[in-house]
Write a protein that holds these residues in place. Structure first.
Motif, PDB file in Angstrom:
ATOM      1  N   GLU A   1       0.166 111.769  93.019  1.00 18.66           N
ATOM      2  CA  GLU A   1       0.184 112.841  94.268  1.00 18.66           C
ATOM      3  C   GLU A   1       1.718 113.179  94.473  1.00 18.66           C
ATOM      4  O   GLU A   1       1.679 114.361  94.721  1.00 18.66           O
ATOM      5  CB  GLU A   1      -0.313 112.181  95.593  1.00 18.66           C
ATOM      6  N   ILE A   2       2.707 112.550  94.077  1.00 20.79           N
ATOM      7  CA  ILE A   2       4.080 113.041  94.378  1.00 20.79           C
ATOM      8  C   ILE A   2       4.641 113.578  93.113  1.00 20.79           C
ATOM      9  O   ILE A   2       5.819 113.863  92.930  1.00 20.79           O
ATOM     10  CB  ILE A   2       4.869 111.791  95.020  1.00 20.79           C
ATOM     11  N   GLY A   3       3.886 113.527  92.066  1.00 23.63           N
ATOM     12  CA  GLY A   3       4.338 114.393  90.763  1.00 23.63           C
ATOM     13  C   GLY A   3       4.311 113.509  89.525  1.00 23.63           C
ATOM     14  O   GLY A   3       4.659 114.384  88.539  1.00 23.63           O
ATOM     15  N   ALA A   4       4.012 112.378  89.349  1.00 22.47           N
ATOM     16  CA  ALA A   4       3.803 111.524  88.235  1.00 22.47           C
ATOM     17  C   ALA A   4       2.795 112.255  87.241  1.00 22.47           C
ATOM     18  O   ALA A   4       1.950 112.818  87.655  1.00 22.47           O
ATOM     19  CB  ALA A   4       3.893 110.190  88.265  1.00 22.47           C
ATOM     20  N   ASP A   5       3.067 112.463  85.933  1.00 19.53           N
ATOM     21  CA  ASP A   5       2.154 113.018  85.160  1.00 19.53           C
ATOM     22  C   ASP A   5       1.042 112.038  84.658  1.00 19.53           C
ATOM     23  O   ASP A   5      -0.279 112.552  84.403  1.00 19.53           O
ATOM     24  CB  ASP A   5       2.814 113.532  83.956  1.00 19.53           C
ATOM     25  N   ASP A   6       1.175 110.673  84.589  1.00 22.37           N
ATOM     26  CA  ASP A   6       0.449 109.839  84.191  1.00 22.37           C
ATOM     27  C   ASP A   6       0.723 108.438  84.595  1.00 22.37           C
ATOM     28  O   ASP A   6       2.091 108.161  85.181  1.00 22.37           O
ATOM     29  CB  ASP A   6       0.402 109.822  82.817  1.00 22.37           C
ATOM     30  N   TYR A   7       0.097 107.267  84.576  1.00 25.57           N
ATOM     31  CA  TYR A   7       0.634 105.939  84.858  1.00 25.57           C
ATOM     32  C   TYR A   7       0.053 104.787  84.052  1.00 25.57           C
ATOM     33  O   TYR A   7      -0.888 105.302  83.113  1.00 25.57           O
ATOM     34  CB  TYR A   7       0.169 105.553  86.253  1.00 25.57           C
ATOM     35  N   VAL A   8       0.637 103.830  83.852  1.00 27.15           N
ATOM     36  CA  VAL A   8       0.344 102.787  82.970  1.00 27.15           C
ATOM     37  C   VAL A   8       0.464 101.465  83.622  1.00 27.15           C
ATOM     38  O   VAL A   8       1.324 101.186  84.402  1.00 27.15           O
ATOM     39  CB  VAL A   8       1.184 102.633  81.613  1.00 27.15           C
ATOM     40  N   THR A   9      -0.740 100.617  83.788  1.00 31.24           N
ATOM     41  CA  THR A   9      -0.738  99.558  84.593  1.00 31.24           C
ATOM     42  C   THR A   9      -0.294  98.350  83.918  1.00 31.24           C
ATOM     43  O   THR A   9      -0.563  98.242  82.456  1.00 31.24           O
ATOM     44  CB  THR A   9      -2.393  99.258  84.958  1.00 31.24           C
ATOM     45  N   LYS A  10       0.662  97.592  84.454  1.00 33.38           N
ATOM     46  CA  LYS A  10       0.908  96.061  83.958  1.00 33.38           C
ATOM     47  C   LYS A  10      -0.038  95.084  84.046  1.00 33.38           C
ATOM     48  O   LYS A  10      -0.575  94.911  85.034  1.00 33.38           O
ATOM     49  CB  LYS A  10       2.322  95.792  84.669  1.00 33.38           C
ATOM     50  N   PRO A  11      -0.228  94.160  83.222  1.00 34.64           N
ATOM     51  CA  PRO A  11       0.501  94.187  81.853  1.00 34.64           C
ATOM     52  C   PRO A  11      -0.013  95.225  80.887  1.00 34.64           C
ATOM     53  O   PRO A  11      -1.210  95.512  80.939  1.00 34.64           O
ATOM     54  CB  PRO A  11       0.329  92.854  81.212  1.00 34.64           C
ATOM     55  N   PHE A  12       0.820  95.816  80.082  1.00 35.64           N
ATOM     56  CA  PHE A  12       0.291  96.700  79.339  1.00 35.64           C
ATOM     57  C   PHE A  12       0.821  96.412  77.627  1.00 35.64           C
ATOM     58  O   PHE A  12       1.686  95.837  77.334  1.00 35.64           O
ATOM     59  CB  PHE A  12       0.891  98.061  79.462  1.00 35.64           C
ATOM     60  N   SER A  13       0.295  97.128  76.682  1.00 33.61           N
ATOM     61  CA  SER A  13       0.588  96.930  75.352  1.00 33.61           C
ATOM     62  C   SER A  13       1.561  97.929  74.867  1.00 33.61           C
ATOM     63  O   SER A  13       1.223  98.925  75.454  1.00 33.61           O
ATOM     64  CB  SER A  13      -0.637  96.819  74.290  1.00 33.61           C
ATOM     65  N   PRO A  14       2.453  97.839  74.317  1.00 33.42           N
ATOM     66  CA  PRO A  14       3.384  99.031  73.636  1.00 33.42           C
ATOM     67  C   PRO A  14       2.821 100.017  73.133  1.00 33.42           C
ATOM     68  O   PRO A  14       3.084 101.122  73.281  1.00 33.42           O
ATOM     69  CB  PRO A  14       4.298  98.128  72.532  1.00 33.42           C
ATOM     70  N   LEU A  15       1.502  99.734  72.269  1.00 30.95           N
ATOM     71  CA  LEU A  15       0.696 100.747  71.579  1.00 30.95           C
ATOM     72  C   LEU A  15       0.138 101.455  72.869  1.00 30.95           C
ATOM     73  O   LEU A  15       0.073 102.966  72.572  1.00 30.95           O
ATOM     74  CB  LEU A  15      -0.412 100.382  71.043  1.00 30.95           C
ATOM     75  N   THR A  16      -0.220 101.034  73.894  1.00 28.40           N
ATOM     76  CA  THR A  16      -0.892 101.840  74.955  1.00 28.40           C
ATOM     77  C   THR A  16       0.132 102.833  75.435  1.00 28.40           C
ATOM     78  O   THR A  16       0.161 104.110  75.814  1.00 28.40           O
ATOM     79  CB  THR A  16      -1.529 101.083  76.127  1.00 28.40           C
TER      80      THR A  16
END
Length: 230
Positions: free
Chosen positions: A91-106
């Motif tokens: 809502e404040i302007g990020a284009d996307d998000y990635v949740t932790k833990p995440f893989s480098p490929l993701t």
């Protein structure tokens, strides 16, 4: 590609650094929030990745401050259970998000998806007539990434807001599911992140919709469409 990653977990930065090198990404890592924001202001960046939990200045504040002056693509890193943080970040302007833990490929897939369309728009060599999309109320230029509503320039659109609105305007009255919009606009297939689309539609409505002309319509159980006639 010049990338700024503001992340206080050194081991995460070390893990992802080798993938950045492989992809020929010039990455700068900063482990403090305030220092990260100051570093952002010292150079031009192609993308910024921000962890929400940071010392000195939290990621939400950094994202908000960046959006006051820049439309650089932003990806936020959030805890898996923090759904409210994910939505607020969008809502404040990020284009996307990635949740932790995440893989480098993701993360790499999301980086490529977020930056791909901006890069394509900057390299477009189409003729001027092919570059302008006009509707009853809007005039949009893919080359300059400007949108005019009734002759007035719409300001403060993020890159993904522009991409989403442009795509829907290209297909008036056609209904797209969240999954289709993620694939067409964000560039990746559906992984359960439909709130990303919902939040961007919500933000666009705040910026372009009126009571008389909502423009962006929800088709319950299906998805969204752009329609000036309703």
């Amino acid at each position: 590609m010049k990338l700024l990653m503001i992340e206080d977990n050194v081991s995460v930065c070390t893990m992802i650094e080798m993938f950045f090198m492989k992809e020929k990404i010039d990455a700068t890592f900063v482990h403090d929030g305030l220092e990260g924001f100051e570093t952002f202001g010292k150079d031009d960046w192609d993308i910024v990745i921000i962890d929400l939990m940071l010392p000195s200045m939290d990621g939400m504040t950094i994202c908000h401050k960046i959006r006051e002056t820049s439309d650089v693509p932003i990806i936020i890193l959030t805890a898996k259970e923090s759904e409210s943080d994910q939505v607020l970040g969008l809502e404040i302007g990020a284009d996307d998000y990635v949740t932790k833990p995440f893989s480098p490929l993701t993360l790499m897939a999301r980086i490529k998806a977020v930056t791909r369309r901006k890069g394509q728009s900057q390299s477009v060599k189409a003729a001027e007539d092919d570059d302008i999309l006009e509707t009853t109320y809007f005039k949009i230029s893919k080359k300059t990434r400007e949108i005019y509503y009734e002759g007035k320039l719409l300001e403060a659109l993020t890159p993904k807001e522009f991409d989403l609105l442009y795509f829907l305007m290209q297909h008036p009255r056609q209904v797209f599911s969240r999954e289709q919009l993620l694939e067409q606009v964000w560039g990746y297939q559906f992984y359960g992140d439909e709130r990303t689309v919902d939040v961007h539609i919500k933000r666009l409505r705040k910026k372009i919709a009126t009571e008389e002309h909502p423009f962006l319509h929800t088709i319950w159980g299906v998805g969204y469409k752009f329609d000036e006639t309703e």
